[in-house]
Motif scaffolding. Structure first.
Motif, PDB file in Angstrom:
ATOM      1  N   ALA A   1       0.823  -1.204   0.000  1.00  0.00           N
ATOM      2  CA  ALA A   1       0.000   0.000   0.000  1.00  0.00           C
ATOM      3  C   ALA A   1       0.863   1.263   0.000  1.00  0.00           C
ATOM      4  O   ALA A   1       0.549   2.241  -0.691  1.00  0.00           O
ATOM      5  N   VAL A   2       1.934   1.250   0.763  1.00  0.00           N
ATOM      6  CA  VAL A   2       2.861   2.393   0.746  1.00  0.00           C
ATOM      7  C   VAL A   2       3.454   2.557  -0.649  1.00  0.00           C
ATOM      8  O   VAL A   2       3.556   3.670  -1.181  1.00  0.00           O
ATOM      9  N   ALA A   3       3.835   1.448  -1.269  1.00  0.00           N
ATOM     10  CA  ALA A   3       4.390   1.511  -2.619  1.00  0.00           C
ATOM     11  C   ALA A   3       3.357   2.027  -3.613  1.00  0.00           C
ATOM     12  O   ALA A   3       3.671   2.826  -4.507  1.00  0.00           O
ATOM     13  N   GLN A   4       2.118   1.578  -3.489  1.00  0.00           N
ATOM     14  CA  GLN A   4       1.051   2.036  -4.389  1.00  0.00           C
ATOM     15  C   GLN A   4       0.850   3.538  -4.272  1.00  0.00           C
ATOM     16  O   GLN A   4       0.733   4.245  -5.291  1.00  0.00           O
ATOM     17  N   GLU A   5       0.804   4.041  -3.062  1.00  0.00           N
ATOM     18  CA  GLU A   5       0.570   5.482  -2.893  1.00  0.00           C
ATOM     19  C   GLU A   5       1.753   6.306  -3.386  1.00  0.00           C
ATOM     20  O   GLU A   5       1.570   7.426  -3.864  1.00  0.00           O
ATOM     21  N   HIS A   6       2.963   5.753  -3.271  1.00  0.00           N
ATOM     22  CA  HIS A   6       4.122   6.471  -3.808  1.00  0.00           C
ATOM     23  C   HIS A   6       4.009   6.580  -5.327  1.00  0.00           C
ATOM     24  O   HIS A   6       4.240   7.649  -5.910  1.00  0.00           O
ATOM     25  N   LEU A   7       3.648   5.490  -5.972  1.00  0.00           N
ATOM     26  CA  LEU A   7       3.437   5.521  -7.415  1.00  0.00           C
ATOM     27  C   LEU A   7       2.309   6.482  -7.776  1.00  0.00           C
ATOM     28  O   LEU A   7       2.418   7.272  -8.725  1.00  0.00           O
ATOM     29  N   GLU A   8       1.229   6.457  -7.021  1.00  0.00           N
ATOM     30  CA  GLU A   8       0.090   7.320  -7.338  1.00  0.00           C
ATOM     31  C   GLU A   8       0.388   8.791  -7.082  1.00  0.00           C
ATOM     32  O   GLU A   8      -0.231   9.664  -7.701  1.00  0.00           O
ATOM     33  N   GLU A   9       1.342   9.081  -6.203  1.00  0.00           N
ATOM     34  CA  GLU A   9       1.787  10.473  -6.057  1.00  0.00           C
ATOM     35  C   GLU A   9       2.374  10.969  -7.375  1.00  0.00           C
ATOM     36  O   GLU A   9       2.099  12.100  -7.816  1.00  0.00           O
ATOM     37  N   PHE A  10       3.167  10.117  -8.003  1.00  0.00           N
ATOM     38  CA  PHE A  10       3.741  10.467  -9.301  1.00  0.00           C
ATOM     39  C   PHE A  10       2.647  10.569 -10.371  1.00  0.00           C
ATOM     40  O   PHE A  10       2.609  11.520 -11.159  1.00  0.00           O
ATOM     41  N   VAL A  11       1.724   9.607 -10.404  1.00  0.00           N
ATOM     42  CA  VAL A  11       0.641   9.608 -11.386  1.00  0.00           C
ATOM     43  C   VAL A  11      -0.235  10.851 -11.224  1.00  0.00           C
ATOM     44  O   VAL A  11      -0.616  11.498 -12.204  1.00  0.00           O
ATOM     45  N   GLN A  12      -0.558  11.198  -9.980  1.00  0.00           N
ATOM     46  CA  GLN A  12      -1.368  12.381  -9.721  1.00  0.00           C
ATOM     47  C   GLN A  12      -0.705  13.634 -10.294  1.00  0.00           C
ATOM     48  O   GLN A  12      -1.377  14.486 -10.908  1.00  0.00           O
ATOM     49  N   ALA A  13       0.606  13.736 -10.112  1.00  0.00           N
ATOM     50  CA  ALA A  13       1.326  14.897 -10.644  1.00  0.00           C
ATOM     51  C   ALA A  13       1.276  14.930 -12.171  1.00  0.00           C
ATOM     52  O   ALA A  13       1.158  16.008 -12.776  1.00  0.00           O
ATOM     53  N   GLN A  14       1.342  13.745 -12.801  1.00  0.00           N
ATOM     54  CA  GLN A  14       1.263  13.698 -14.257  1.00  0.00           C
ATOM     55  C   GLN A  14      -0.108  14.151 -14.745  1.00  0.00           C
ATOM     56  O   GLN A  14      -0.227  14.908 -15.715  1.00  0.00           O
TER      57      GLN A  14
ATOM     58  N   GLY B   1      -1.546  17.700 -16.968  1.00  0.00           N
ATOM     59  CA  GLY B   1      -2.269  17.659 -18.228  1.00  0.00           C
ATOM     60  C   GLY B   1      -2.216  16.348 -18.980  1.00  0.00           C
ATOM     61  O   GLY B   1      -2.790  16.238 -20.071  1.00  0.00           O
ATOM     62  N   ALA B   2      -1.545  15.319 -18.433  1.00  0.00           N
ATOM     63  CA  ALA B   2      -1.454  14.034 -19.119  1.00  0.00           C
ATOM     64  C   ALA B   2      -2.832  13.384 -19.217  1.00  0.00           C
ATOM     65  O   ALA B   2      -3.666  13.514 -18.320  1.00  0.00           O
ATOM     66  N   ALA B   3      -3.061  12.670 -20.312  1.00  0.00           N
ATOM     67  CA  ALA B   3      -4.299  11.914 -20.477  1.00  0.00           C
ATOM     68  C   ALA B   3      -4.187  10.585 -19.728  1.00  0.00           C
ATOM     69  O   ALA B   3      -3.092  10.114 -19.410  1.00  0.00           O
ATOM     70  N   LEU B   4      -5.330   9.970 -19.452  1.00  0.00           N
ATOM     71  CA  LEU B   4      -5.341   8.727 -18.678  1.00  0.00           C
ATOM     72  C   LEU B   4      -4.654   7.553 -19.371  1.00  0.00           C
ATOM     73  O   LEU B   4      -3.900   6.816 -18.704  1.00  0.00           O
ATOM     74  N   PRO B   5      -4.875   7.316 -20.675  1.00  0.00           N
ATOM     75  CA  PRO B   5      -4.266   6.134 -21.296  1.00  0.00           C
ATOM     76  C   PRO B   5      -2.749   6.112 -21.153  1.00  0.00           C
ATOM     77  O   PRO B   5      -2.053   7.081 -21.461  1.00  0.00           O
ATOM     78  N   GLY B   6      -2.258   5.012 -20.635  1.00  0.00           N
ATOM     79  CA  GLY B   6      -0.821   4.837 -20.471  1.00  0.00           C
ATOM     80  C   GLY B   6      -0.264   5.409 -19.184  1.00  0.00           C
ATOM     81  O   GLY B   6       0.870   5.114 -18.799  1.00  0.00           O
TER      82      GLY B   6
END
Length: 264
Positions: free
Chosen positions: A218-231, A235-240
Motif C-alpha cells: 500500500a505504501v508503494a502504491q501510494e508512492h506511485l500514485e503520487e507520481f501519477v497524480q502529478a502527471q 495535463g497528461a491523459a489517462l491512457p498509459g
C-alpha cells in the motif's frame, strides 16, 4: 488512493516484518508505521488484489473528524437483541457484565469492535466507557450501531467510528453476550486480532496474516500514485498513465531516485 498498479513486491521489492501473531500480540512497529501512512481506499485495493472484496465497513463515520487516524488490532464484542427481563439497569453493578468486562479487557493498541447487528435505536456505549478505553491505551472503538454522548467522543482523542448516535442506553436494544469471538460488523467479518484501520472515509478490516504485505504494498502504491497524480495535474491523459504503462513506469523509477518512498 485509487488503483494505479504498485510495483511488485512493495518497497524496494521487500516486505516489512510479518504481521502474523496471536490476537492480543502487538503489531510490529514497521507495520503500524506503514498503515498510518496509507488510506483506507488504498488498502481496499490491495485487499481486492488478494481476492478480498468485503473489507470496508460501509456506513460508519468518524465521530471526531480531524482526530488521529486509527490503527490497531480488533478486540471483539458481540451483542444480541435485548430482552426486557434480563436487560435492566442493575446488571451494570456486576463487573463481569460482558460490556463492562470487555472495556476492562481491551489492551494498549487494540480497537474495541462491536457487532450491533446494524441496529442503532440504542447506543452500544457512551462517553464514560470511551474515556476508560482511552485511559487503557486503546487504539479506537468501532460499532455498526450507535453511540451516546457523541459530543464527548468529538473531543476525546480516541478514534471512534459508528453508524449513528442515540441518547438511549444500550440495554434497550442490545444484550452483550461474548467477546473475542468472530463477529460481523457492518456486514464485514472481523476476527480477533484482525487489523482495523480508520481514516476520514471510514474503516477497513485487514486480516492479521496479510497485514505486513498489504501495508508494504500500500505504501508503494501510494508512492506511485503520487507520481501519477502529478502527471494528471500537469495535463497528461489517462491512457498509459493510469494505470501506468512501461514508459510511465520508467519515468516513475527515474523520479523515485530523487523522491524515495517513505519507509523505503
Amino acid at each position: 488512493m485509487d488503483d494505479a498498479q504498485a510495483p511488485a513486491g512493495g518497497l524496494d521489492g521487500g516486505r516489512v516484518a510479518t504481521g502474523q501473531g496471536a490476537p492480543d500480540e502487538p503489531l510490529p512497529a514497521e507495520v503500524l508505521a506503514a498503515l498510518r501512512l496509507v488510506s483506507t481506499a488504498t488498502l481496499t485495493t490491495q485487499l481486492m488484489a488478494r481476492g478480498l472484496r468485503n473489507t470496508f465497513l460501509v456506513g460508519l463515520r468518524p465521530l471526531n473528524s480531524g482526530g488521529p487516524r486509527m490503527v490497531g488490532t480488533a478486540f471483539t464484542l458481540r451483542y444480541i437483541p435485548a430482552r426486557e427481563d434480563l436487560d435492566v439497569l442493575s446488571v451494570f453493578r456486576d463487573p463481569e457484565h460482558p460490556q463492562r468486562k470487555a472495556v476492562e479487557s481491551v489492551g494498549p493498541g487494540q480497537v474495541l469492535v462491536m457487532d450491533c447487528r446494524g441496529r442503532g435505536r440504542a447506543a452500544s456505549l457512551g462517553g464514560i466507557l470511551g474515556t476508560r478505553l482511552l485511559r487503557r491505551g486503546a487504539a479506537g472503538v468501532v460499532t455498526d450501531g450507535a453511540v451516546r454522548d457523541s459530543p464527548t467522543f468529538a473531543t476525546l482523542g480516541l478514534p471512534a467510528y459508528s453508524a449513528g448516535v442515540s441518547g438511549t442506553t444500550n440495554l434497550v436494544q442490545h444484550h452483550a453476550v461474548d467477546m473475542q469471538v468472530p463477529i460481523g460488523c457492518a456486514e464485514v467479518p472481523v476476527y480477533p486480532g484482525d487489523v482495523m484501520v480508520g481514516d476520514a472515509e471510514g474503516v477497513v478490516c485487514v486480516p492479521r496474516e496479510l497485514a505486513a504485505e498489504v501495508a508494504s504494498d500500500a505504501v508503494a502504491q501510494e508512492h506511485l500514485e503520487e507520481f501519477v497524480q502529478a502527471q494528471i495535474e500537469a495535463g497528461a491523459a489517462l491512457p498509459g498513465v493510469y494505470p501506468p504503462n512501461d514508459a510511465t513506469m520508467t519515468r516513475y523509477r527515474a523520479w523515485a531516485v530523487d523522491n524515495p518512498p517513505p519507509l523505503g
